[in-house]
Structure formats: C-alpha cells, structure tokens
Scaffold this motif. Structure first.
Motif, PDB file in Angstrom:
ATOM      1  N   PHE A  56       5.373 -17.632   4.231  1.00 17.79           N
ATOM      2  CA  PHE A  56       5.310 -16.344   3.545  1.00 17.79           C
ATOM      3  C   PHE A  56       6.657 -16.012   2.902  1.00 17.79           C
ATOM      4  CE2 PHE A  56       2.381 -15.823   7.277  1.00 17.79           C
ATOM      5  CZ  PHE A  56       1.211 -15.964   6.546  1.00 17.79           C
ATOM      6  N   GLN A  57       6.611 -15.264   1.807  1.00 14.32           N
ATOM      7  CA  GLN A  57       7.844 -14.731   1.234  1.00 14.32           C
ATOM      8  C   GLN A  57       8.357 -13.629   2.149  1.00 14.32           C
ATOM      9  OE1 GLN A  57       7.815 -14.081  -3.207  1.00 14.32           O
ATOM     10  NE2 GLN A  57       5.606 -14.292  -2.887  1.00 14.32           N
ATOM     11  N   VAL A  58       9.656 -13.538   2.315  1.00 16.96           N
ATOM     12  CA  VAL A  58      10.252 -12.488   3.143  1.00 16.96           C
ATOM     13  C   VAL A  58      11.230 -11.698   2.282  1.00 16.96           C
ATOM     14  CG1 VAL A  58      11.599 -11.971   5.215  1.00 16.96           C
ATOM     15  CG2 VAL A  58       9.992 -13.894   5.225  1.00 16.96           C
ATOM     16  N   MET A  59      11.063 -10.384   2.268  1.00 18.60           N
ATOM     17  CA  MET A  59      11.907  -9.513   1.449  1.00 18.60           C
ATOM     18  C   MET A  59      12.242  -8.256   2.235  1.00 18.60           C
ATOM     19  SD  MET A  59       9.781  -9.521  -2.157  1.00 18.60           S
ATOM     20  CE  MET A  59       9.174 -11.035  -2.907  1.00 18.60           C
ATOM     21  N   ASP A  60      13.207  -7.477   1.717  1.00 21.06           N
ATOM     22  CA  ASP A  60      13.394  -6.142   2.275  1.00 21.06           C
ATOM     23  C   ASP A  60      12.380  -5.210   1.614  1.00 21.06           C
ATOM     24  OD1 ASP A  60      14.401  -5.426  -0.248  1.00 21.06           O
ATOM     25  OD2 ASP A  60      16.488  -5.425   0.398  1.00 21.06           O
ATOM     26  N   MET A  61      12.266  -4.000   2.134  1.00 21.28           N
ATOM     27  CA  MET A  61      11.198  -3.109   1.680  1.00 21.28           C
ATOM     28  C   MET A  61      11.342  -2.717   0.208  1.00 21.28           C
ATOM     29  SD  MET A  61       8.407  -1.878   2.832  1.00 21.28           S
ATOM     30  CE  MET A  61       7.461  -1.645   1.335  1.00 21.28           C
ATOM     31  N   LYS A  62      12.560  -2.539  -0.262  1.00 23.86           N
ATOM     32  CA  LYS A  62      12.748  -2.142  -1.664  1.00 23.86           C
ATOM     33  C   LYS A  62      12.251  -3.218  -2.622  1.00 23.86           C
ATOM     34  CE  LYS A  62      16.399   1.338  -1.467  1.00 23.86           C
ATOM     35  NZ  LYS A  62      17.758   1.724  -1.895  1.00 23.86           N
ATOM     36  N   GLU A  63      12.548  -4.466  -2.319  1.00 29.64           N
ATOM     37  CA  GLU A  63      12.087  -5.545  -3.188  1.00 29.64           C
ATOM     38  C   GLU A  63      10.576  -5.722  -3.084  1.00 29.64           C
ATOM     39  OE1 GLU A  63      13.869  -7.278  -5.504  1.00 29.64           O
ATOM     40  OE2 GLU A  63      15.278  -5.689  -4.987  1.00 29.64           O
ATOM     41  N   ALA A  64      10.060  -5.623  -1.865  1.00 30.79           N
ATOM     42  CA  ALA A  64       8.618  -5.781  -1.668  1.00 30.79           C
ATOM     43  C   ALA A  64       7.834  -4.665  -2.362  1.00 30.79           C
ATOM     44  CB  ALA A  64       8.299  -5.789  -0.172  1.00 30.79           C
ATOM     45  N   ALA A  65       8.401  -3.460  -2.379  1.00 39.57           N
ATOM     46  CA  ALA A  65       7.716  -2.317  -3.005  1.00 39.57           C
ATOM     47  C   ALA A  65       7.428  -2.577  -4.481  1.00 39.57           C
ATOM     48  CB  ALA A  65       8.565  -1.054  -2.849  1.00 39.57           C
ATOM     49  N   LYS A  66       8.279  -3.357  -5.135  1.00 41.07           N
ATOM     50  CA  LYS A  66       8.126  -3.601  -6.571  1.00 41.07           C
ATOM     51  C   LYS A  66       6.995  -4.579  -6.886  1.00 41.07           C
ATOM     52  CE  LYS A  66      13.150  -3.128  -7.167  1.00 41.07           C
ATOM     53  NZ  LYS A  66      14.394  -3.874  -7.500  1.00 41.07           N
ATOM     54  N   VAL A  67       6.661  -5.452  -5.936  1.00 41.14           N
ATOM     55  CA  VAL A  67       5.720  -6.533  -6.247  1.00 41.14           C
ATOM     56  C   VAL A  67       4.363  -6.388  -5.567  1.00 41.14           C
ATOM     57  CG1 VAL A  67       7.591  -8.170  -6.633  1.00 41.14           C
ATOM     58  CG2 VAL A  67       6.558  -8.019  -4.365  1.00 41.14           C
ATOM     59  N   GLY A  68       4.256  -5.521  -4.569  1.00 40.89           N
ATOM     60  CA  GLY A  68       3.027  -5.438  -3.789  1.00 40.89           C
ATOM     61  C   GLY A  68       1.877  -4.746  -4.508  1.00 40.89           C
ATOM     62  N   ASP A  69       0.671  -5.239  -4.247  1.00 41.85           N
ATOM     63  CA  ASP A  69      -0.558  -4.556  -4.683  1.00 41.85           C
ATOM     64  C   ASP A  69      -1.169  -3.774  -3.521  1.00 41.85           C
ATOM     65  OD1 ASP A  69      -0.753  -5.725  -7.390  1.00 41.85           O
ATOM     66  OD2 ASP A  69      -1.038  -7.607  -6.285  1.00 41.85           O
ATOM     67  N   ILE A  70      -1.031  -4.338  -2.312  1.00 43.70           N
ATOM     68  CA  ILE A  70      -1.582  -3.727  -1.104  1.00 43.70           C
ATOM     69  C   ILE A  70      -0.485  -3.775  -0.032  1.00 43.70           C
ATOM     70  CG2 ILE A  70      -3.352  -3.896   0.698  1.00 43.70           C
ATOM     71  CD1 ILE A  70      -5.077  -5.414  -1.400  1.00 43.70           C
ATOM     72  N   PHE A  71      -0.292  -2.650   0.659  1.00 42.60           N
ATOM     73  CA  PHE A  71       0.732  -2.547   1.684  1.00 42.60           C
ATOM     74  C   PHE A  71       0.098  -2.210   3.029  1.00 42.60           C
ATOM     75  CE2 PHE A  71       2.705  -1.774  -2.357  1.00 42.60           C
ATOM     76  CZ  PHE A  71       3.977  -2.339  -2.275  1.00 42.60           C
ATOM     77  N   ILE A  72       0.487  -2.964   4.071  1.00 40.82           N
ATOM     78  CA  ILE A  72      -0.022  -2.744   5.430  1.00 40.82           C
ATOM     79  C   ILE A  72       1.173  -2.592   6.362  1.00 40.82           C
ATOM     80  CG2 ILE A  72      -1.379  -3.692   7.336  1.00 40.82           C
ATOM     81  CD1 ILE A  72      -2.714  -5.570   5.211  1.00 40.82           C
ATOM     82  N   THR A  73       1.276  -1.471   7.059  1.00 43.10           N
ATOM     83  CA  THR A  73       2.358  -1.293   8.034  1.00 43.10           C
ATOM     84  C   THR A  73       1.834  -1.537   9.444  1.00 43.10           C
ATOM     85  OG1 THR A  73       1.952   1.106   8.157  1.00 43.10           O
ATOM     86  CG2 THR A  73       3.620   0.357   6.605  1.00 43.10           C
ATOM     87  N   VAL A  74       2.589  -2.310  10.221  1.00 45.72           N
ATOM     88  CA  VAL A  74       2.221  -2.621  11.614  1.00 45.72           C
ATOM     89  C   VAL A  74       3.496  -2.773  12.441  1.00 45.72           C
ATOM     90  CG1 VAL A  74      -0.096  -3.636  11.519  1.00 45.72           C
ATOM     91  CG2 VAL A  74       1.842  -4.984  10.743  1.00 45.72           C
ATOM     92  N   THR A  75       4.312  -1.709  12.496  1.00 46.55           N
ATOM     93  CA  THR A  75       5.622  -1.803  13.144  1.00 46.55           C
ATOM     94  C   THR A  75       5.740  -1.002  14.428  1.00 46.55           C
ATOM     95  OG1 THR A  75       6.601   0.102  12.021  1.00 46.55           O
ATOM     96  CG2 THR A  75       6.661  -2.015  10.852  1.00 46.55           C
ATOM     97  N   GLY A  76       4.989   0.095  14.553  1.00 41.85           N
ATOM     98  CA  GLY A  76       5.172   1.000  15.681  1.00 41.85           C
ATOM     99  C   GLY A  76       6.367   1.917  15.500  1.00 41.85           C
ATOM    100  N   ASP A  77       6.970   1.936  14.304  1.00 45.83           N
ATOM    101  CA  ASP A  77       8.148   2.770  14.049  1.00 45.83           C
ATOM    102  C   ASP A  77       7.810   3.836  13.008  1.00 45.83           C
ATOM    103  OD1 ASP A  77      10.700   3.704  14.255  1.00 45.83           O
ATOM    104  OD2 ASP A  77      11.689   1.847  13.663  1.00 45.83           O
ATOM    105  N   ILE A  78       8.766   4.721  12.790  1.00 47.53           N
ATOM    106  CA  ILE A  78       8.547   5.864  11.915  1.00 47.53           C
ATOM    107  C   ILE A  78       9.077   5.585  10.505  1.00 47.53           C
ATOM    108  CG2 ILE A  78      10.736   6.975  12.555  1.00 47.53           C
ATOM    109  CD1 ILE A  78       9.224   9.670  12.476  1.00 47.53           C
ATOM    110  N   ALA A  79       8.349   6.092   9.493  1.00 49.77           N
ATOM    111  CA  ALA A  79       8.814   6.108   8.098  1.00 49.77           C
ATOM    112  C   ALA A  79       9.316   4.757   7.607  1.00 49.77           C
ATOM    113  CB  ALA A  79       9.896   7.178   7.918  1.00 49.77           C
ATOM    114  N   VAL A  80       8.497   3.729   7.754  1.00 48.29           N
ATOM    115  CA  VAL A  80       8.918   2.409   7.274  1.00 48.29           C
ATOM    116  C   VAL A  80       8.631   2.246   5.782  1.00 48.29           C
ATOM    117  CG1 VAL A  80       8.755   1.302   9.525  1.00 48.29           C
ATOM    118  CG2 VAL A  80       6.749   1.323   8.062  1.00 48.29           C
ATOM    119  N   ILE A  81       7.700   3.055   5.259  1.00 44.74           N
ATOM    120  CA  ILE A  81       7.542   3.177   3.799  1.00 44.74           C
ATOM    121  C   ILE A  81       7.841   4.628   3.450  1.00 44.74           C
ATOM    122  CG2 ILE A  81       6.009   3.007   1.810  1.00 44.74           C
ATOM    123  CD1 ILE A  81       4.517   0.791   3.134  1.00 44.74           C
ATOM    124  N   ARG A  82       8.895   4.830   2.669  1.00 43.98           N
ATOM    125  CA  ARG A  82       9.409   6.169   2.372  1.00 43.98           C
ATOM    126  C   ARG A  82       9.329   6.462   0.875  1.00 43.98           C
ATOM    127  NH1 ARG A  82      12.732   3.467   5.758  1.00 43.98           N
ATOM    128  NH2 ARG A  82      14.280   2.953   4.159  1.00 43.98           N
TER     129      ARG A  82
END
Length: 420
Positions: free
Chosen positions: A253-279
C-alpha cells in the motif's frame, strides 16, 4: 413483562427479529455449544449482568447464552445507530430488560444506560467503556457489588488502560478485544468486510479504480485495506506508528501523511480509536464529492464541527448520507453521521466472526464470576486457555483437524542438546 421493563421502538417487530436471531444462530456453532454447556452447569446462576453492546442478531445470541447460564441480564445499546429495532423487540418479548432504540439522541442513550444499571450489576459488558465510565463517574454506589467487567473494543481498552495506569479503575476488567480469536478475526475480517458493506449499502459507489484512504493500520485498518484492495481499489494508508507504516508499505500500500492523502482520496475510512484524525485542514484539501466515513467506535474520529463551520449547507441527500457543501463549492459526503459505518449503514460483522468474539465474552463472564476474588483492579488479558479453546472449537465446527507433534518432535523442541 411490564412495559417499564424495556424501551424499544416497536414490540410488534419481535417476530421478525426472532427469525433473524435464529438465522444468525445457525452460523454461530461455538457460542451454541457454550450455551448448551451453560444450560447444564448454570455457572452464572444469580449473577446480574449489564451489557452495553451493539444490539444486533449476534449480540442476541450472546445474551441468550448468558441467560441459559443462569444470569439476569439487562441490555442497552453501545451506539445510537447500531441498534436493530426488531432484535431489541424480540429480546424484550422474551423478558429481557432491553433499553435500545435506533437513532436515540445522546440524552436517551444515557437514560437507557441508567435504566439498565438498575439491575445492580455484578458483571459489566462494554463496547466502548460507557457503562464503566458511568459507574465510575455517577454511580459509585454500584462498585461494591461489581465483580468485574469485559471490554470488547480497542477504543474501550485504551480508555481502561489509562484508568488503570492512573489508579482510577475500581474493578478488574478483561480485555476481550485483545484475545487473538477476537482481534485477528473480528477486527480484521469482520470490520474489513462490514465496513465496505456499509459504504456500498449507503452509496452504491463502485470501489474498483477508486483511491481508498485507510487511516490507521491496526487489525481493523489491515482488514479495511485488504478488502478494498480485493475490490480493485488503490489503497493509501495513513499511520503514526513507524512499524505499522512499514508493514503497510511492505503489504503493497502507499503510505502518506493525512495532508497528502486528503488530496488524492476518493473514499476515506478512519479506524484509529483517536480523536479528530480528519480535521478541517484535511477536509479543505479533498476532491469534490469525496466520501468520508468512520469505522472506529466513536464518531469523534471525524472533526464534523469543523466541517460544518466550513460549509454553506448540510443536506441529507439519501438515507445515511449527509452532503456538506463547502464555501468553495466542493461537496463532501459523510456516511452514518460519522458513526460506525458498518453498523449505521449495514448489518455489522458477520455472525461467523462474532461467534468467536462472543464465545470469548461468554467464557470470560464465567471466568470473572468464578475468579473475581483473586483479581486486582486492573486490565487483564483473556486467559490463554480460553483463547485457545475458542480457536479449537471453531476449527472443529469447520471440520478442520490439527496436526499433532510426535514424541520425537516434542523432545527436539524442548531440548538444547540435540543439535541440527
């Protein structure tokens, strides 16, 4: 049963719910065998159990197994959008104290927990630690009668380990989530399949050719990433842990930080158990018509308040799909109000994997009932003998036989002197 002993949407849904419960039972042979054992031995006779779990057909089978063992059970929902109303009605019709209505607001959610607590529990079952939090913060009078509890989510276990570290945990808890026969199968195969089911059910979007961003590469993230890849998606993983990020890269899989991933994603799935991972800073970078959902236990993973402030309007365009129209003109679609997409928009995990998870739950309830006097106020792993037994029972139900070591092999593995 008096009407005050339950709170469900419509008791007339009971017949439909019972049919679905029986269908799931056919696919849960391990739990079924444990239920038979419980019926004979009654290891939970007189034990009061409060269960704050997703009210689904699979959960209903766990509740029936506990009752078969002699327990008195009160059930309440662990998420406002995960209740299956027909299942709640079916259990209420049988005399179970059920307090769960799909779509209940936060006030009703906590009122239902309060109602269920009136059973004066000896054992608590949690999916997110809300009962444990409520008892510790508002109802300390119940602590003296509680033997212990079980927690079934990564999110809940994180909360409880923090409590134990701060010496704030006032009774022992078994981390059912961390059993290998739960985590490796329920979290990976259950969450992976049911999350994609929820996305497809809500949107009917084609996954092939889309870029799916999976935020978090624990067992749930691994499951979501592998299932999306299998459907033909290009998968991007976002991680904070170097070893997990490396594993994701090695898995292809490609691995990126959230800012870079935000630019290319069509569908986003969060599965972290943490708060505000997509802001907000990420939402503003997304493509027009990006789809965003969460499969972690709480909806706090998505900073929806920030998204709302950035939007000109919020419209429910179809069931479980809210369109946020950004001031710049882009549209972002949030599924299931940011709550567990696999339960808010679909049926949750298949019964075949919940069979193992709830077998662990049932056996851990028995373990707590029998051993609570020996346990300290800490978070415990599922005893290895329980985890192993569940695996063996599952294999047996699948008609799979294990190889056995010969005496020579046993000697070789336990010796340092035999050489090569």
């Amino acid at each position: 049963m008096k009407e005050k002993d339950y709170a469900v949407k419509d008791i007339k849904l009971a017949k439909q719910g019972q049919e679905r419960i029986e269908w799931a039972r056919r696919h849960m042979p391990v739990l079924g065998k444990i239920k038979e054992e419980f019926e004979k031995a009654k290891p939970l006779k007189g034990v009061n159990v409060i269960a704050c779990l997703h009210v689904t057909v699979e959960t209903a089978n766990l509740i029936e197994a506990l009752i078969a063992g002699g327990a008195n059970v009160a059930l309440t929902a662990s998420n406002p959008l995960s209740t299956q109303d027909d299942v709640a009605a079916a259990l209420a019709k049988k005399g179970v104290k059920v307090y769960a209505i799909r779509g209940e607001d936060e006030k009703q959610y906590y009122e239902n927990i309060e109602s269920a607590l009136k059973i004066k529990p000896n054992i608590t079952l949690d999916d997110g630690a809300d009962v444990i939090a409520t008892v510790h913060s508002k109802h300390k009078e119940y602590l003296k009668s509680i033997y212990g509890g079980c927690e079934e989510t990564t999110t809940g276990v994180i909360r409880l380990r923090a409590m134990a570290k701060d010496k704030a945990l006032k009774y022992p808890v078994v981390a059912v989530n961390d059993a290998e026969t739960k985590m490796m199968f329920d979290n990976r195969y259950g969450t992976g399949q049911s999350t994609l089911h929820g996305i497809i059910n809500a949107t009917n979007v084609l996954l092939a050719g889309k870029t799916v961003v999976v935020v978090g590469y624990g067992w749930c993230g691994r499951g979501c990433a592998s299932r999306a890849k299998g459907m033909g998606s290009n998968v991007v993983v976002v991680e904070i842990n170097a070893r997990k990020a490396l594993e994701a890269a090695m898995d292809g899989f490609q691995v990126m930080d959230m800012k870079e991933a935000a630019k290319v994603g069509d569908i986003f799935i969060t599965v972290t158990g943490d708060i505000a991972v997509i802001r907000g800073e990420h939402f503003k970078l997304m493509k027009d018509q990006a789809i965003v959902c969460n499969s972690g236990h709480f909806n706090v993973e998505l900073a929806l308040d920030e998204l709302k402030k950035m939007s000109k309007s919020v419209t429910t365009v179809k069931a479980d799909v809210d369109e946020y129209l950004l001031k710049g003109g882009n549209r972002i679609y949030v599924l299931g109000e940011g709550r567990l997409v696999n339960l808010a928009c679909a049926f949750g995990h298949p019964p075949e994997v919940m069979d193992m998870s709830f077998a662990n739950q049932a056996l851990c309830v028995k373990y707590i009932a029998e051993n609570h006097k020996k346990l300290k106020n800490d978070v415990y792993k599922v005893p290895e003998e329980i985890d192993t037994r569940v695996a063996e029972m599952k294999l047996e139900s699948m008609g799979i036989k294990l190889e056995k070591l010969t005496k020579e092999q046993e000697k070789y593995l336990s010796s340092w002197s035999m050489g090569t």
